[in-house]
Design a protein around this motif. Structure first.
Motif, short mmCIF file in Angstrom:
data_model
loop_
_atom_site.label_atom_id
_atom_site.label_comp_id
_atom_site.label_asym_id
_atom_site.label_seq_id
_atom_site.Cartn_x
_atom_site.Cartn_y
_atom_site.Cartn_z
N UNK A 91 0.81 -1.22 0.00
CA UNK A 91 0.00 0.00 0.00
C UNK A 91 0.84 1.28 0.00
N UNK A 92 2.16 1.14 -0.01
CA UNK A 92 3.07 2.31 -0.03
C UNK A 92 2.83 3.27 1.13
N UNK A 93 2.60 2.71 2.31
CA UNK A 93 2.33 3.54 3.47
C UNK A 93 3.44 4.54 3.77
N UNK A 94 4.69 4.14 3.56
CA UNK A 94 5.80 5.05 3.82
C UNK A 94 5.72 6.28 2.93
N UNK A 142 16.54 14.38 8.98
CA UNK A 142 17.87 14.33 8.36
C UNK A 142 18.28 12.91 7.99
N UNK A 143 17.83 11.92 8.76
CA UNK A 143 18.23 10.54 8.51
C UNK A 143 17.23 9.61 9.18
N UNK A 144 17.26 8.34 8.79
CA UNK A 144 16.27 7.40 9.32
C UNK A 144 16.87 6.00 9.44
N UNK A 145 16.24 5.21 10.32
CA UNK A 145 16.69 3.84 10.57
C UNK A 145 15.48 2.95 10.79
N UNK A 146 15.57 1.70 10.31
CA UNK A 146 14.50 0.73 10.53
C UNK A 146 15.10 -0.64 10.79
N UNK A 174 11.17 4.35 0.26
CA UNK A 174 10.80 5.75 0.06
C UNK A 174 11.58 6.66 1.02
N UNK A 175 11.90 6.14 2.22
CA UNK A 175 12.78 6.87 3.14
C UNK A 175 14.19 6.93 2.57
N UNK A 176 14.69 5.80 2.06
CA UNK A 176 16.07 5.78 1.57
C UNK A 176 16.24 6.66 0.35
N UNK A 219 19.59 6.84 4.99
CA UNK A 219 18.83 5.89 5.80
C UNK A 219 19.45 4.52 5.69
N UNK A 220 19.10 3.67 6.66
CA UNK A 220 19.59 2.29 6.66
C UNK A 220 18.56 1.38 7.30
#
Length: 441
Positions: free
Chosen positions: A177-180, A193-197, A377-379, A384-385
């Motif tokens: 559903x492409x929620x991100x 500025x940056x993200x992690x999952x 989509x975050x990367x 992001x990583x």
């Protein structure tokens, strides 16, 4: 020097300085004192903390909800955030929640967990199996939410010490559903500025994590095809135009895209038909039949080529059986998901945190996986990583993701909570000076 010349030189200086600061910010040394990492793990592994996380996960597991239907899941998250005294924005993209911990100032760092389930009937026999027929947390999103709530608790206890702001992103609709994508349109995620999952992975044992720099997950799309014919009696097929036969020919022909039309070494490719339906009686040729599936590659060019081939195969095979075909590539969702590509600097930063937290032997280099993730989509938007976190327990045979027999060793939860928190704390420590210098320019 004239004032205009001074202004011009100041602008040039500012641009150069910002560039240098930006470059530095992606390669800054990880700031995580070992004692901080040890304390985070100790806190998360305390009996009360661990019991709290297990209770949350089992509640989520018993009542799974599909994409953009996560109303009860969202309510549980908000209840726990209220108990912790954590502020949040809701709703974001229908059911999503974005919590905020820290100073409210830059740098802003995001931790993300998806929260939707899959349309799968659970077959695991245990006390907390899904109570909703046909729905199951078969990809571990219940664990992702649990670990991020655990991180919220760890970070909230240290909120006065945070050198910036952590955004905790509880995201709906990852499973097709492409929620991100939709979450990232909201103002709650501006200036990140940056993200992690983290994503659970039964291939690795509890206590291990894994990832790689660069591409880690494939670009993927979805398709549905409706094949229309002329219905009639099964005893007189010559008076009909059989869409079941045409659909069957399509399914077989689609496999040739991978087996005969792409280089298996240079062009990793997947085309999978996951559903087929048509007809309601054994002795009736129906008017139409439907198929649906996924296609994947490691490049946008490769995916576009596969998409064109799928369209050609479906239409040609339908025409050969005197039927017609309509194809939907679900572009409005939007699909496809891009390649999930770990930023080199963020990967290295997170890897160093993991080595401090778990020891170098427990931080592994993962292969590229042909699965996909809308964390992509975050990367695309920021450094992001994403890392795999091991959930395998040697007492049972591990089932892969999306299996009706999928199980998780809950001993992984304290590790995930501490890992989330440690990555955020160390990122803010490493980048706060850069953010302050940027603000001064």
């Amino acid at each position: 020097m004239t004032s205009s010349s001074q202004h011009f030189h100041f602008l040039i200086y500012s641009i150069i300085t910002l560039h240098l600061l930006s470059t530095f910010s992606f390669s800054a040394v990880t700031h995580l004192p070992p004692e901080v990492g040890r304390q985070l793990l100790k806190d998360a592994r305390s009996p009360a903390f661990y019991r709290w996380m297990i209770d949350i996960r089992r509640k989520l597991h018993e009542y799974p909800e599909l994409g953009f239907e996560e109303y009860n899941t969202s309510e549980l998250i908000r209840d726990e955030l209220d108990k912790l005294g954590v502020e949040y924005t809701w709703p974001v993209a229908e059911t999503g929640v974005v919590a905020t911990i820290g100073s409210g100032e830059q740098p802003f760092f995001a931790l993300r967990a998806d929260m939707d389930a899959l349309p799968i009937q659970e077959e695991v026999d245990w006390d907390h199996r899904s109570k909703i027929d046909g729905k199951m947390h078969a990809c571990g999103h219940d664990a992702h939410v649990t670990m991020l709530l655990g991180a919220a608790k760890l970070l909230q206890a240290r909120r006065q010490e945070l050198k910036g702001t952590v955004k905790l992103v509880f995201q709906p609709g990852e499973e097709g559903f492409s929620g991100a994508y939709h979450m990232l349109q909201h103002t709650a995620l501006e200036n990140i500025e940056a993200a992690f999952a983290l994503h659970v992975m039964p291939l690795y044992p509890v206590g291990a994590v894994a990832s790689r720099p660069g591409p880690v997950l494939a670009v993927s799309g979805l398709f549905n095809a409706t094949i229309k014919g002329v219905g009639g009696h099964a005893a007189a097929p010559h008076l009909s135009k059989d869409p079941i036969l045409a659909a069957s020919m399509v399914v077989v022909a689609l496999q040739h895209i991978v087996s005969r039309q792409t280089d298996p070494v240079l062009e990793p490719t997947v085309v999978t038909v996951g559903q087929i339906s048509g007809g309601h009686a054994d002795n009736v040729i129906p008017e139409s039949a439907k198929i649906g599936g996924t296609y994947r590659s490691l490049s946008n060019e490769g995916l576009n080529d596969i998409k064109a081939r799928i369209k050609r195969v479906v239409e040609t095979q339908a025409e050969a059986q005197q039927c017609t075909a309509e194809i939907d590539f679900k572009e409005e969702i939007p699909m496809p998901y891009p390649v999930t590509e770990n930023d080199e600097g963020m990967y290295q930063h997170t890897k160093e945190v993991a080595e401090i937290l778990l020891g170098e032997p427990n931080v592994q280099l993962s292969p590229i996986v042909m699965g996909s993730e809308d964390f992509s989509f975050f990367t695309q938007r920021m450094p992001a990583a994403i890392f795999w976190i091991g959930t395998r327990n040697e007492t049972h045979v591990p089932e892969n993701l999306h299996s009706p027999n999928f199980v998780i060793d809950e001993e992984a939860f304290p590790i995930g909570a501490a890992f989330h928190a440690a990555v955020a704390i160390s990122y803010l420590d490493s980048h706060s000076d850069v953010a302050n210098a940027r603000d001064e320019l």
